[in-house]
Write a protein that holds these residues in place. Structure first.
Motif, short mmCIF file in Angstrom:
data_model
loop_
_atom_site.label_atom_id
_atom_site.label_comp_id
_atom_site.label_asym_id
_atom_site.label_seq_id
_atom_site.Cartn_x
_atom_site.Cartn_y
_atom_site.Cartn_z
N HIS A 20 9.43 10.75 -0.47
CA HIS A 20 8.26 11.03 0.36
C HIS A 20 7.43 9.77 0.59
O HIS A 20 6.55 9.76 1.44
CB HIS A 20 7.40 12.14 -0.28
N GLY A 21 7.71 8.75 -0.23
CA GLY A 21 7.11 7.45 0.07
C GLY A 21 5.69 7.25 -0.41
O GLY A 21 5.00 6.33 0.03
N TYR A 22 5.23 8.09 -1.34
CA TYR A 22 3.86 7.91 -1.84
C TYR A 22 3.75 6.78 -2.85
O TYR A 22 2.69 6.22 -3.05
CB TYR A 22 3.37 9.20 -2.51
N VAL A 23 4.87 6.49 -3.53
CA VAL A 23 4.80 5.62 -4.70
C VAL A 23 5.71 4.40 -4.53
O VAL A 23 6.89 4.56 -4.23
CB VAL A 23 5.26 6.41 -5.95
N PRO A 24 5.16 3.20 -4.70
CA PRO A 24 6.02 2.01 -4.65
C PRO A 24 7.04 2.05 -5.80
O PRO A 24 6.76 2.61 -6.87
CB PRO A 24 5.05 0.84 -4.85
N LEU A 25 8.20 1.44 -5.56
CA LEU A 25 9.28 1.48 -6.53
C LEU A 25 8.82 1.01 -7.91
O LEU A 25 9.14 1.63 -8.94
CB LEU A 25 10.45 0.61 -6.05
N LYS A 26 8.05 -0.08 -7.92
CA LYS A 26 7.61 -0.67 -9.19
C LYS A 26 6.81 0.35 -10.00
O LYS A 26 7.04 0.54 -11.20
CB LYS A 26 6.73 -1.91 -8.92
N ASP A 27 5.88 1.05 -9.33
CA ASP A 27 5.05 2.03 -10.02
C ASP A 27 5.89 3.20 -10.52
O ASP A 27 5.63 3.78 -11.57
CB ASP A 27 3.97 2.58 -9.08
N TRP A 28 6.89 3.60 -9.69
CA TRP A 28 7.75 4.73 -10.08
C TRP A 28 8.49 4.41 -11.38
O TRP A 28 8.52 5.20 -12.31
CB TRP A 28 8.74 5.03 -8.94
N TRP A 29 9.04 3.20 -11.41
CA TRP A 29 9.79 2.80 -12.62
C TRP A 29 8.87 2.62 -13.80
O TRP A 29 9.24 2.93 -14.93
CB TRP A 29 10.57 1.51 -12.33
N LYS A 30 7.68 2.09 -13.55
CA LYS A 30 6.72 1.88 -14.64
C LYS A 30 6.36 3.23 -15.26
O LYS A 30 6.40 3.41 -16.49
CB LYS A 30 5.46 1.19 -14.10
N ALA A 31 6.06 4.22 -14.39
CA ALA A 31 5.73 5.55 -14.90
C ALA A 31 6.92 6.12 -15.67
O ALA A 31 6.75 6.75 -16.73
CB ALA A 31 5.36 6.47 -13.73
N GLY A 32 8.11 5.87 -15.15
CA GLY A 32 9.30 6.36 -15.83
C GLY A 32 9.44 5.76 -17.21
O GLY A 32 9.77 6.45 -18.19
N ALA A 33 9.17 4.46 -17.30
CA ALA A 33 9.30 3.78 -18.60
C ALA A 33 8.27 4.31 -19.59
O ALA A 33 8.58 4.60 -20.75
CB ALA A 33 9.15 2.27 -18.41
N VAL A 34 7.02 4.48 -19.11
CA VAL A 34 5.97 4.98 -20.00
C VAL A 34 6.29 6.40 -20.46
O VAL A 34 6.23 6.73 -21.65
CB VAL A 34 4.60 4.95 -19.28
N ALA A 35 6.67 7.25 -19.49
CA ALA A 35 6.99 8.63 -19.85
C ALA A 35 8.16 8.68 -20.83
O ALA A 35 8.20 9.54 -21.72
CB ALA A 35 7.32 9.44 -18.59
N SER A 36 9.09 7.75 -20.67
CA SER A 36 10.25 7.77 -21.58
C SER A 36 9.81 7.55 -23.02
O SER A 36 10.29 8.22 -23.94
CB SER A 36 11.28 6.71 -21.16
N VAL A 37 8.85 6.62 -23.21
CA VAL A 37 8.36 6.35 -24.56
C VAL A 37 7.66 7.58 -25.12
O VAL A 37 7.87 8.00 -26.26
CB VAL A 37 7.40 5.14 -24.55
N VAL A 38 6.83 8.22 -24.27
CA VAL A 38 6.12 9.42 -24.71
C VAL A 38 7.12 10.52 -25.09
O VAL A 38 7.03 11.15 -26.15
CB VAL A 38 5.17 9.93 -23.59
N ASN A 39 8.08 10.75 -24.20
CA ASN A 39 9.06 11.81 -24.46
C ASN A 39 9.87 11.54 -25.73
O ASN A 39 10.07 12.43 -26.56
CB ASN A 39 10.02 11.96 -23.27
N ILE A 40 10.32 10.29 -25.87
CA ILE A 40 11.11 9.97 -27.05
C ILE A 40 10.29 10.20 -28.31
O ILE A 40 10.76 10.81 -29.29
CB ILE A 40 11.62 8.51 -26.99
N ALA A 41 9.02 9.76 -28.26
CA ALA A 41 8.15 9.94 -29.43
C ALA A 41 7.99 11.42 -29.76
O ALA A 41 8.11 11.84 -30.92
CB ALA A 41 6.79 9.31 -29.17
N ILE A 42 7.76 12.25 -28.73
CA ILE A 42 7.56 13.68 -28.97
C ILE A 42 8.82 14.34 -29.54
O ILE A 42 8.77 15.07 -30.53
CB ILE A 42 7.13 14.40 -27.67
N TRP A 43 9.95 14.07 -28.89
CA TRP A 43 11.17 14.80 -29.27
C TRP A 43 11.72 14.32 -30.62
O TRP A 43 12.33 15.09 -31.35
CB TRP A 43 12.22 14.73 -28.15
N LEU A 44 11.50 13.02 -30.95
CA LEU A 44 12.01 12.54 -32.24
C LEU A 44 11.13 13.00 -33.40
O LEU A 44 11.60 13.11 -34.53
CB LEU A 44 12.10 11.01 -32.26
#
Lengths: 474, 474
Positions: A437-461
């Motif tokens: 949909h083009g709301y988010v620049p690629l860099k921001d999308w990946w950055k959010a993905g990286a941050v969320a990954s840390v949060v998710n890993i922390a929660i699930w582990l």
């Protein structure tokens, strides 16, 4: 002509590279002693198929059907055995769920559910995100196509709400749209991880676990996913909100919009009432299957039959459900090839070879290292299926050989395969839909993905592992 | 609402009558000693399913899927066993043939073949009939959907040629159109009888023969059908021509029309060339399968894979081929239920019971009587499939028990199931399509059907039986 020739040439190049992979495995790679020559050719065929799912010279389904056609010619598998996946009850569970999903989409009930959530919680931008994420979660209990569910139902509502506040791709994106796209998508991958039906290849992972002797039921997956899943859906949006705070935080118009849309839809139609009954009955029977012992596929088939008999679902809808037939073709084929590989002892041989390298580590240390490798390798995958297929059984075998408790291994890798799809803008089918949909620049999308990954890993582990301990999975 | 409620009520009444059939079989009909209670419930389910295919409360495929869903609940069949038909190589042969058919239709090659025949033989009205019938015959070697083949390719050309001579339904019908519609349709049922792939349920009949220990291959069916089939295609039109002589007998414009249409199509396109190669290769490999031993399903799958790899067939065409998925669902289910019935000894028990009544007759006398009963009972059937399903295995069992040579029994009943579809305007899917153009009054249609039935029976019982003797089938 020139323009048309290029993709043809690319296709040929990609096909040639698959042939090269097959030849490399069968002719160059040293065959483990415990694997027969036919089993090794099967390994080559499987490797080429999985690589094909990544580089896509043909659509995935076509490629798998090609592999099934070649299997009796190249390996010891008889045609009848190679086709056996198409009679597998897991595959038919997915099909039945797809048929029920079609009714949820066609009657508008799926959309109504999402609007009800937005009306209830949509007075703030964070609330809108929670409302849409929870809708997706509810639908994931029975809709295995995350594209149909998130892309088809949730995404259009998210876009409409962004536009209510004049937030369009470009200058106004950060008003509201950018936040919603990133945040809802990050919750979608959590819904995927929470249910047996959260995503089309979850039953495949469950089936693979079964090959190791650990039976995964719908109810079992539900129990395992519930606590860490709800925590992720609660916490990830808060983190994204801090990271990517929308300019508009109060969104009373969103709730009003949902309210007016619901008003337009009128009261529940007769078909929606029947469907609600079927939906509740199927999920109820799935949750309680441990008590009454009714096979979950029979339950799902009965549900779709009830919809056909009452006319809520038309037979033609079933026949025209191309997404379901696509899944049917790749899924039935892959399931069978994966099992054949297991039968031939290839997975075991691989695990033994790798296990020898890590003989100094305890199973827990190995599990943690393996999970991190597994998670971040999703940067290389455009589909959860390909990720599960190529790495899941191997890691299962590795850790089982090391003595790790199967339940813990099965659920941690299965959830990580789904959660890791949040890393990129191509991790699973809805990713490019939301990103596109083009709301988010690629860099921001990946950055959010990286941050969320840390949060998710922390929660699930932490919470996840603790919860699974409580459930007696380890 | 009133208008919409009536079909709903009819549907419910029909469904109720199916339940009644199930209850009648299981509770009222005396169960043969050799059949288990579960086997008898399976018989009830099967009887209700076949009755359902006749009265159609739901589309056939939906009904069969319903039966498959109910089977594990009502009988001893496990779900996994009930689904096994969907992995059957016969079912996949039909699917692969459907995929190849789609390419024949989409590329226009099927139409081109028919036009080539009309250009060659279309200078008289009888010649046009032969040209269209022979085209249908050629296409029947690989296209198992008689509706797609005859209704989709042949019928539109027949209509166009009738219109060339100003023959329209009504006053001008007898000029040319009425003759073509009746005559071509009568030849279509002969093509259906000539090939394993002549019609979608022929492989079902072949599979049922296999359950009795007689293997029917594509090549075997081809050999058996060739001589009596060609005789029927040669003679039936002559008889119809005498009965129903068109006012216009010279049709040079038909040949010219075909010629101009071919000119418009231009030379063979690249895709058509590839397809021609695949078509010839698949048929060639099928005919010679006795020598090289390559499974005919693998051949067909390789053919459709070649079309996918060369882009002649698109994956989306495969997924959108709703007719194929419809066939898949009813076919896989019925095949399995029929086999289960056989495994339970129901067919044998039935044959024994009936056989006792006819103990005074020789097998040949019984065969002839049974064939006539079998043929004319098609007045009651709207589908060859329903006819085969409900009567074919029972007659096979009856005559096998009587000591009749299996090969003779298998091919005579299989051909008669197809030929008898010519009796009415609803005997098989293309019948209403040809009849529906409105060129022929019902009385004339049935009269032609009755006359053709006598001709066909005479040919197949004399020349057919003699040919099968020569082939060593008895």
């Amino acid at each position: 002509m020139a323009a048309a020739e290029i993709p043809q040439r690319q296709t040929l190049l990609r096909l040639a590279s698959l042939v090269a992979i097959y030849l490399f495995v069968t002719l160059v790679l040293p065959r483990p002693e415990s694997v027969t020559p036919a089993g090794w050719r099967l390994t080559g065929l499987f490797a080429a198929t999985v690589a094909g799912l990544v580089i896509q010279p043909l659509p995935g389904g076509a490629l798998v059907l090609l592999a099934i056609t070649l299997a009796p010619l190249l390996t010891d598998l008889q045609l009848q055995e190679a086709l056996a996946g198409y009679a597998d009850s897991t595959v038919w569970l997915v099909m039945a769920a797809f048929f029920i999903s079609r009714a949820l989409l066609n009657t508008g009930l799926a959309r109504r559910i999402a609007l009800l959530f937005v009306r209830a919680f949509g007075n703030t931008s964070l609330g809108v995100c929670y409302a849409l994420s929870l809708s997706d979660m509810v639908l994931a209990s029975v809709i295995p196509s995350n594209a149909a569910r998130s892309g088809g139902v949730i995404l259009p509502i998210a876009r409409s709400i962004a536009e209510l506040y004049g937030s369009l791709p470009g200058d106004t994106a950060r008003r509201l749209g950018a936040f919603l796209m990133v945040c809802v998508y990050q919750c979608v991958v959590v819904s995927c991880a929470m249910f047996y039906t959260g995503q089309a290849s979850n039953p495949l992972a469950a089936r693979m676990a079964g090959d190791f002797g650990f039976e995964v039921t719908w109810a079992g997956w539900f129990a395992a996913g519930l606590v860490p899943g709800l925590l992720s859906i609660a916490i990830v949006p808060l983190v994204i909100y801090r990271l990517n705070r929308p300019e508009i935080t109060r969104t009373p118009e969103a709730a009003a919009f949902a309210s007016s849309q619901l008003h337009e839809m009128g009261p529940l139609k007769g078909t929606e009432k029947i469907l609600t009954g079927v939906f509740v009955a199927v999920c109820g029977l799935w949750i309680t299957s441990g008590w009454h012992g009714l096979d979950i596929t029979i339950t799902a088939l009965c549900g779709s039959m009830a919809l056909l008999l009452t006319g809520v679902l038309k037979w033609d809808d079933v026949l025209r459900e191309r997404a379901a037939w696509d899944i049917f073709l790749w899924y039935g084929g892959l399931l069978r090839l994966g099992r054949a590989l297991n039968d031939e002892g290839v997975t075991r041989a691989f695990a033994q070879a790798v296990g020898d390298y890590f003989s100094g580590l305890s199973w827990m240390a190995l599990l943690l290292v393996a999970l991190l490798i597994f998670f971040y390798s999703h940067y290389a995958f455009a589909s959860i299926t390909a990720h599960i297929l190529s790495m899941y059984p191997a890691f299962l075998a590795l850790l089982a050989a090391k003595g790790a408790p199967l339940g813990l291994v099965v659920f941690s890798f299965a959830s990580f395969a789904n959660l890791s799809a949040g890393l990129t803008n191509y991790g699973t089918t809805p990713a490019p839909m939301f990103y596109g949909h083009g709301y988010v620049p690629l860099k921001d999308w990946w950055k959010a993905g990286a941050v969320a990954s840390v949060v998710n890993i922390a929660i699930w582990l932490t919470a996840g592992f603790a919860w699974w301990k409580l459930l007696g999975l380890w």
